[in-house]
Motif scaffolding. Sequence first.
Motif, PDB file in Angstrom:
ATOM      1  N   GLY A   1       0.824  -1.200   0.000  1.00 61.56           N
ATOM      2  CA  GLY A   1       0.000   0.000   0.000  1.00 61.56           C
ATOM      3  C   GLY A   1       0.859   1.252   0.000  1.00 61.56           C
ATOM      4  N   HIS A   2       1.823   1.317   0.913  1.00 64.10           N
ATOM      5  CA  HIS A   2       2.694   2.503   0.982  1.00 64.10           C
ATOM      6  C   HIS A   2       3.387   2.756  -0.361  1.00 64.10           C
ATOM      7  N   ILE A   3       3.941   1.705  -0.946  1.00 65.03           N
ATOM      8  CA  ILE A   3       4.632   1.854  -2.239  1.00 65.03           C
ATOM      9  C   ILE A   3       3.650   2.379  -3.290  1.00 65.03           C
ATOM     10  N   SER A   4       2.456   1.807  -3.309  1.00 64.89           N
ATOM     11  CA  SER A   4       1.453   2.154  -4.316  1.00 64.89           C
ATOM     12  C   SER A   4       0.926   3.575  -4.164  1.00 64.89           C
ATOM     13  N   ALA A   5       1.143   4.183  -2.990  1.00 63.66           N
ATOM     14  CA  ALA A   5       0.740   5.584  -2.792  1.00 63.66           C
ATOM     15  C   ALA A   5       1.366   6.472  -3.858  1.00 63.66           C
ATOM     16  N   ASN A   6       2.521   6.063  -4.377  1.00 59.90           N
ATOM     17  CA  ASN A   6       3.183   6.859  -5.418  1.00 59.90           C
ATOM     18  C   ASN A   6       2.404   6.894  -6.730  1.00 59.90           C
ATOM     19  N   TYR A   7       1.595   5.874  -6.978  1.00 56.06           N
ATOM     20  CA  TYR A   7       0.834   5.842  -8.236  1.00 56.06           C
ATOM     21  C   TYR A   7      -0.270   6.894  -8.266  1.00 56.06           C
ATOM     22  N   ILE A   8      -0.736   7.287  -7.079  1.00 56.41           N
ATOM     23  CA  ILE A   8      -1.902   8.169  -7.004  1.00 56.41           C
ATOM     24  C   ILE A   8      -1.637   9.520  -7.670  1.00 56.41           C
ATOM     25  N   GLU A   9      -0.499  10.114  -7.359  1.00 58.08           N
ATOM     26  CA  GLU A   9      -0.229  11.457  -7.896  1.00 58.08           C
ATOM     27  C   GLU A   9       0.733  11.450  -9.082  1.00 58.08           C
ATOM     28  N   HIS A  10       1.294  10.277  -9.377  1.00 61.05           N
ATOM     29  CA  HIS A  10       2.216  10.164 -10.516  1.00 61.05           C
ATOM     30  C   HIS A  10       1.622   9.160 -11.490  1.00 61.05           C
ATOM     31  N   LYS A  11       0.702   9.668 -12.324  1.00 65.98           N
ATOM     32  CA  LYS A  11      -0.042   8.767 -13.207  1.00 65.98           C
ATOM     33  C   LYS A  11       0.881   8.054 -14.191  1.00 65.98           C
ATOM     34  N   GLU A  12       2.081   8.643 -14.439  1.00 62.55           N
ATOM     35  CA  GLU A  12       2.986   8.063 -15.430  1.00 62.55           C
ATOM     36  C   GLU A  12       3.875   6.977 -14.818  1.00 62.55           C
ATOM     37  N   LEU A  13       3.914   6.908 -13.491  1.00 61.88           N
ATOM     38  CA  LEU A  13       4.831   5.955 -12.845  1.00 61.88           C
ATOM     39  C   LEU A  13       4.359   4.510 -13.026  1.00 61.88           C
ATOM     40  N   GLU A  14       5.248   3.701 -13.567  1.00 59.90           N
ATOM     41  CA  GLU A  14       4.967   2.260 -13.745  1.00 59.90           C
ATOM     42  C   GLU A  14       6.192   1.487 -13.280  1.00 59.90           C
ATOM     43  N   PRO A  15       6.015   0.251 -12.818  1.00 56.88           N
ATOM     44  CA  PRO A  15       7.174  -0.563 -12.509  1.00 56.88           C
ATOM     45  C   PRO A  15       7.954  -0.849 -13.798  1.00 56.88           C
ATOM     46  N   PRO A  16       9.245  -1.181 -13.753  1.00 56.68           N
ATOM     47  CA  PRO A  16       9.993  -1.382 -12.518  1.00 56.68           C
ATOM     48  C   PRO A  16      10.602  -0.089 -11.966  1.00 56.68           C
ATOM     49  N   PHE A  17      10.743  -0.052 -10.676  1.00 59.67           N
ATOM     50  CA  PHE A  17      11.472   1.035  -9.999  1.00 59.67           C
ATOM     51  C   PHE A  17      11.897   0.550  -8.616  1.00 59.67           C
ATOM     52  N   ALA A  18      12.706   1.343  -7.957  1.00 60.14           N
ATOM     53  CA  ALA A  18      13.111   1.011  -6.591  1.00 60.14           C
ATOM     54  C   ALA A  18      12.386   1.947  -5.637  1.00 60.14           C
ATOM     55  N   CYS A  19      12.083   1.457  -4.443  1.00 58.05           N
ATOM     56  CA  CYS A  19      11.340   2.279  -3.489  1.00 58.05           C
ATOM     57  C   CYS A  19      11.860   2.080  -2.077  1.00 58.05           C
ATOM     58  N   LEU A  20      12.090   3.189  -1.402  1.00 63.04           N
ATOM     59  CA  LEU A  20      12.434   3.130   0.018  1.00 63.04           C
ATOM     60  C   LEU A  20      11.158   3.354   0.815  1.00 63.04           C
ATOM     61  N   VAL A  21      10.807   2.385   1.658  1.00 65.93           N
ATOM     62  CA  VAL A  21       9.642   2.529   2.529  1.00 65.93           C
ATOM     63  C   VAL A  21      10.147   2.737   3.951  1.00 65.93           C
ATOM     64  N   ALA A  22       9.890   3.901   4.502  1.00 66.12           N
ATOM     65  CA  ALA A  22      10.355   4.192   5.863  1.00 66.12           C
ATOM     66  C   ALA A  22       9.211   4.768   6.674  1.00 66.12           C
ATOM     67  N   SER A  23       8.915   4.096   7.796  1.00 67.35           N
ATOM     68  CA  SER A  23       7.822   4.561   8.651  1.00 67.35           C
ATOM     69  C   SER A  23       8.119   4.167  10.083  1.00 67.35           C
ATOM     70  N   GLY A  24       7.133   4.372  10.945  1.00 70.60           N
ATOM     71  CA  GLY A  24       7.307   4.029  12.352  1.00 70.60           C
ATOM     72  C   GLY A  24       7.555   2.554  12.578  1.00 70.60           C
ATOM     73  N   GLY A  25       7.049   1.718  11.696  1.00 71.76           N
ATOM     74  CA  GLY A  25       7.196   0.277  11.882  1.00 71.76           C
ATOM     75  C   GLY A  25       8.074  -0.402  10.847  1.00 71.76           C
ATOM     76  N   HIS A  26       8.471   0.329   9.799  1.00 75.51           N
ATOM     77  CA  HIS A  26       9.145  -0.344   8.685  1.00 75.51           C
ATOM     78  C   HIS A  26      10.290   0.481   8.111  1.00 75.51           C
ATOM     79  N   SER A  27      11.347  -0.192   7.681  1.00 81.03           N
ATOM     80  CA  SER A  27      12.396   0.428   6.867  1.00 81.03           C
ATOM     81  C   SER A  27      12.805  -0.617   5.849  1.00 81.03           C
ATOM     82  N   HIS A  28      12.288  -0.484   4.634  1.00 82.71           N
ATOM     83  CA  HIS A  28      12.538  -1.475   3.599  1.00 82.71           C
ATOM     84  C   HIS A  28      13.031  -0.792   2.335  1.00 82.71           C
ATOM     85  N   LEU A  29      14.019  -1.417   1.708  1.00 80.66           N
ATOM     86  CA  LEU A  29      14.424  -1.015   0.376  1.00 80.66           C
ATOM     87  C   LEU A  29      13.891  -2.089  -0.568  1.00 80.66           C
TER      88      LEU A  29
END
Lengths: 345, 242
Positions: free
Chosen positions: A124-152
Amino acid sequence: MRERLEEDRETLILAIESSCDETAAAVVKNGREVLSNIIYSQIELHTIYGGVVPEIASRKHIEKINQVVQAALDQAGKKLTEITAIAVTYGPGLVGPLLIGVSFAKALSFASGIPLVGVHHIEGHISANYIEHKELEPPFACLVASGGHSHLVVVKDYGEYEVIGRTRDDAAGEAFDKVARAIGLGYPGGPKIDKVSREGNPDAIRFPRAKVVESAYDFSFSGLKSAVLNYLNDCRMRGEEIVQADVAASFQKAVVEVLVEHSMMAVREYGFRKFAIAGGVASNSSLREAFVEACREEGIEFYYPSPVFCTDNAAMIGTAGYYEFKRGVRHGYDLNAVPNLRLGE
Amino acid sequence: MRILAIDSSGQTASVAIWEDGVTLAEFSIHAKKTHSQTLLPMMEAVREMTELDMETVDAVAVTSGPGSFTGLRIGSAAAKGFGFALSKPIIPVPTLEGLAYNLYGTDLAVCPLMDARRNQTYTGIYEFIKKDGTCEFDMNIIKGQCAVPIEDILAACNKLDRGVIFLGDGVPVFQKEIEEMITVPCSYAPAHMNRQRAAAVAALAARYYEQGKAQTAAEYKPEYLRLSQAERERREHEGASG
């Protein structure tokens, strides 16, 4: 379950998220158009405890879930009968809070016949990027950083992920909370440190940048947190003045540098042309600025969601749920909350 | 009238469909799987076997507490989801009342016991009183549901001057205390009625519905009879320091 003809209809996802302390629901059209995004935040309830209390969060979720889901439908101007699929976060997160969303969503699906799609919170967090960036499609790299997670994460395709780096101890946001508490800023730490850091000197104190020897992309923030605590103790023992803004700014710089450095290393190694950030920490202004600069130097595209889509919300679950639905993912009535659900396995 | 009933307040998960005084279906499981894994699949089995159209359900009954916090919420969230989807009311049934209703018609006092941990039991005392000129009974509450040490409720039973029948998952937990302390004639409910049953919840809910005790799905919330641990400790701390 009845599935509506997709060719001649819009695909509407009703999404529900309750993995931590936000009760959230959203209606998302065709994957990227957010028709409503309702968030009931409990943050004030938990502030006096210095962090989220799972039992209190669970009790509040069950009080609010009907109103939040109703508000999402109302604001979108849609009826439940118009919804194509129901998406719900089933992990990772706090088990008690997760169970409210999952149990409610299952009953909703059961009584309405609308298909159910369980969604991974990080997806879900990664997919948040699709909402405002209609042109964004995989593949790409994403850093997910939050109170419970730190994932590359390597986003290979919709619904296909490989986690190449993760935290060995504290999540980035967790470190922010703990340091904020230690320097008297309180909870939640992220926004408070971000704000006070603007008044501070990020080079005032040189805190360590931890590396995990055997895995170059992994993170470790507990050493940094201890270094800050030790610094504070030393100052107090020596009777030296602690400049809150300088400590905050110097700590923040250390976190940001590590996150940016590991991310850019992965970008170079894998040859990505697109890089995104997500999660609550992604709304940190200093982190955003650093990534804007680093991605410009690398000559790659940089994407980040607006703050409202960085912190926990259901719109991102709706977007992720849409792509999972399109891939044919359906969950049964035995769907359970999975507090330590892994991504890409 | 058609009522769909759910109980997941204890170790037993139970669902039932009630229609005008008849239990069309009941499915109870007392096993290792979590309520989250069993409750909806049980409901699906019941729906399929009875060929139930969910749109024909008039109200959703659910045990509203006390009980396992998580268990209560799994059942309550499901009930709220059904209520939301169907735009139908929820009839909250206090857990101990639903449990006592298993023994409808007995002339003994009914004392349901649930293991509440922390040296307490969720309990209450109930009786059935015959309505004049009818063959029906009303359930009367002698002592409303509460969380107390087992000794307290046994002392209350001893004052009744009549036989008492115990039931619930607290019976095996507190059997030693019961047999040491009880001074009135005592008995235990048999296996087919000594745990939560959704059919009893539904039957009692039908009475409560007539009495106007239904709520909207949005306003319904469980009653835990207890604060969360964090709130409790905070109050104790405040009490100690202030």
